[in-house]
Scaffold this active site. Structure first.
Site, PDB file in Angstrom:
ATOM      1  N   SER A 168       9.677  21.608  16.452  1.00 53.44           N
ATOM      2  CA  SER A 168       9.085  22.182  17.436  1.00 53.44           C
ATOM      3  C   SER A 168       9.859  22.948  18.328  1.00 53.44           C
ATOM      4  O   SER A 168       9.291  23.735  19.243  1.00 53.44           O
ATOM      5  CB  SER A 168       8.051  21.096  18.521  1.00 53.44           C
ATOM      6  OG  SER A 168       7.043  20.746  17.807  1.00 53.44           O
ATOM      7  N   LYS A 209       9.239  26.731  18.360  1.00 55.21           N
ATOM      8  CA  LYS A 209       8.061  27.154  19.049  1.00 55.21           C
ATOM      9  C   LYS A 209       8.561  28.186  20.255  1.00 55.21           C
ATOM     10  O   LYS A 209       8.060  28.818  20.552  1.00 55.21           O
ATOM     11  CB  LYS A 209       7.353  26.158  19.693  1.00 55.21           C
ATOM     12  CG  LYS A 209       6.718  25.230  18.292  1.00 55.21           C
ATOM     13  CD  LYS A 209       5.924  24.132  19.017  1.00 55.21           C
ATOM     14  CE  LYS A 209       5.246  23.104  17.738  1.00 55.21           C
ATOM     15  NZ  LYS A 209       4.763  22.030  18.228  1.00 55.21           N
ATOM     16  N   TYR A 266       3.186  28.094  10.087  1.00 54.06           N
ATOM     17  CA  TYR A 266       3.636  27.332  11.153  1.00 54.06           C
ATOM     18  C   TYR A 266       4.536  26.084  10.592  1.00 54.06           C
ATOM     19  O   TYR A 266       5.740  25.779  11.264  1.00 54.06           O
ATOM     20  CB  TYR A 266       2.350  26.423  11.614  1.00 54.06           C
ATOM     21  CG  TYR A 266       2.469  25.513  12.647  1.00 54.06           C
ATOM     22  CD1 TYR A 266       3.075  25.634  14.005  1.00 54.06           C
ATOM     23  CD2 TYR A 266       2.481  24.049  12.145  1.00 54.06           C
ATOM     24  CE1 TYR A 266       3.112  24.467  14.857  1.00 54.06           C
ATOM     25  CE2 TYR A 266       2.712  23.212  13.020  1.00 54.06           C
ATOM     26  CZ  TYR A 266       3.178  23.216  14.504  1.00 54.06           C
ATOM     27  OH  TYR A 266       3.437  22.088  15.187  1.00 54.06           O
ATOM     28  N   VAL A 320      10.567  16.903  16.793  1.00 52.08           N
ATOM     29  CA  VAL A 320      10.414  15.668  16.068  1.00 52.08           C
ATOM     30  C   VAL A 320      11.501  15.186  15.044  1.00 52.08           C
ATOM     31  O   VAL A 320      11.677  14.104  14.667  1.00 52.08           O
ATOM     32  CB  VAL A 320       9.132  15.285  15.527  1.00 52.08           C
ATOM     33  CG1 VAL A 320       8.018  15.034  16.551  1.00 52.08           C
ATOM     34  CG2 VAL A 320       8.611  16.146  14.395  1.00 52.08           C
TER      35      VAL A 320
HETATM   36  N1  GLN Z   1       5.909  20.165  12.751  1.00 57.14           N
HETATM   37  C1  GLN Z   1       5.762  19.204  13.733  1.00 57.14           C
HETATM   38  C2  GLN Z   1       4.215  19.062  13.756  1.00 57.14           C
HETATM   39  O1  GLN Z   1       3.375  19.898  13.578  1.00 57.14           O
HETATM   40  C3  GLN Z   1       6.231  19.486  15.076  1.00 57.14           C
HETATM   41  C4  GLN Z   1       5.913  18.569  16.180  1.00 57.14           C
HETATM   42  C5  GLN Z   1       7.122  18.425  16.971  1.00 57.14           C
HETATM   43  O2  GLN Z   1       8.267  18.721  16.856  1.00 57.14           O
HETATM   44  N2  GLN Z   1       6.844  17.651  18.200  1.00 57.14           N
HETATM   45  O3  GLN Z   1       3.431  17.879  13.916  1.00 57.14           O
END
Ligand code: GLN
Length: 313
Positions: free
Chosen positions: A68, A71, A195, A265
């Site tokens: 994430s 993002k 994504y 994550v």
């Molecule tokens: N690719 C992960 C998901 O979509 C990203 C989530 C994260 O890093 N919090 O679940």
């Protein structure tokens, strides 16, 4: 080397040593099988200060899945493409819900709370995808990361992307739900494919801290002096990071660390000390909110020892 640089290096090394001795490390993300295999004992910390000095310790050159944290960079690209129109597609309020939650989407009619929860990031990806082929856009995102980090070796970990594609049922649900409200323009498979792949970009702490420099320096890329974004936009991206970068752990993170930051994550956190430093930390074990457990502990120690919290010492 100045005294301040030597002091920063000492603090960074000290924190890495303290973290390697800790038995409490959180749990690695289990829901993406490829991430579940990562060594829970890894730890890296890199700080790039305003003069370009780099203080690094631990596994600072080992690439990990930024997840994430990507993002922040897709948000930057989306603001470049759509400007304030972006905020019609996604809000900028903390969600108070887990990163993969679907509950708010129904009563807010498919407009996600912010660009960092999964639904919001999928909407942002959809916006930047319009007018492009998925492959073309992924190339653009990776080149953007390479430019920001001054490092052409950055790429996508295809095994992680494929692993998430196979197990991304919740994200598929979020995308379908938004599509039902007419909030996504592109075919769902295309948007989700991009994504999953941008989440699967692999970077080391060193590369990530370099990539974050523009947010610490009023939107400027220090190596070239080029303006990545206007100062006002850098400030606003930092504001969204502070309020939403750790999902329903954002309040606790602001309370303990006091810096704009974004977690993933994969166990990474990118944190910005405006005007002072760009910081990347990596420890794969997560807390209950899906944020790096020791990453937060390390950043708390760093901001305290350096007096870097945006809220004062
Ligand atoms: N690719 C992960 C998901 O979509 C990203 C989530 C994260 O890093 N919090 O679940």
């Amino acid at each position: 080397m100045t005294i301040a640089t030597r002091e920063l290096e000492r603090v960074v090394r000290e924190i890495a040593d303290e973290m390697s001795a800790r038995p409490d490390r959180g749990e690695v993300a289990g829901y993406i099988p490829e991430l579940a295999r990562v060594d829970r004992n890894a730890f890296g910390l890199v700080v790039v200060d305003d003069a370009g000095n780099v203080a690094a310790a631990g596994d600072c050159d080992v690439p990990f899945s930024i997840q994430s944290i990507s993002k922040v960079f897709t948000l930057t690209l989306a603001l470049g493409k759509a400007g304030d129109r972006l905020w019609q597609r996604v809000g900028r309020e903390p969600s108070g819900s887990p990163f993969n939650s679907i509950v708010q989407l129904e009563y807010e009619r498919g407009r996600p709370r912010n660009p960092f929860i999964n639904a919001g990031a999928i909407a942002v990806t959809d916006l930047i995808l319009s007018g492009h082929q998925p492959r073309e856009l992924l190339g653009e995102i990776v080149r953007f990361m390479q430019f920001l980090s001054d490092d052409d070796s950055i790429g996508i970990d295809e095994a992680v992307a494929a692993s998430e594609q196979r197990s991304g049922f919740r994200n598929a649900a979020l995308a379908n739900y938004m599509k039902s409200f007419g909030m996504l323009e592109n075919p769902i498979d295309y948007t989700l494919g991009v994504y999953f792949h941008h989440c699967a970009i692999a970077m080391s702490c060193r590369q990530l801290a370099m990539a974050g420099r523009f947010l610490a320096h009023l939107g400027r890329h220090p190596t070239t002096g080029l303006s990545v974004v206007q100062p006002e936009r850098a400030r606003r991206i930092n504001a969204v990071m502070l309020m939403c970068g750790h999902y329903d752990g954002s309040g606790e993170f602001a309370y303990r660390v006091g810096l704009p930051a974004k977690s993933g994550v994969g166990g990474g956190i990118l944190a910005i000390a405006p005007g002072k430093a760009s910081i990347a930390v990596w420890s794969p074990g997560l807390d209950a909110n899906g944020n790096s457990y020791l990453g937060r502990v390390a950043l708390e120690a760093l901001t305290k020892r350096m007096g870097w919290s945006v809220f004062g010492a």
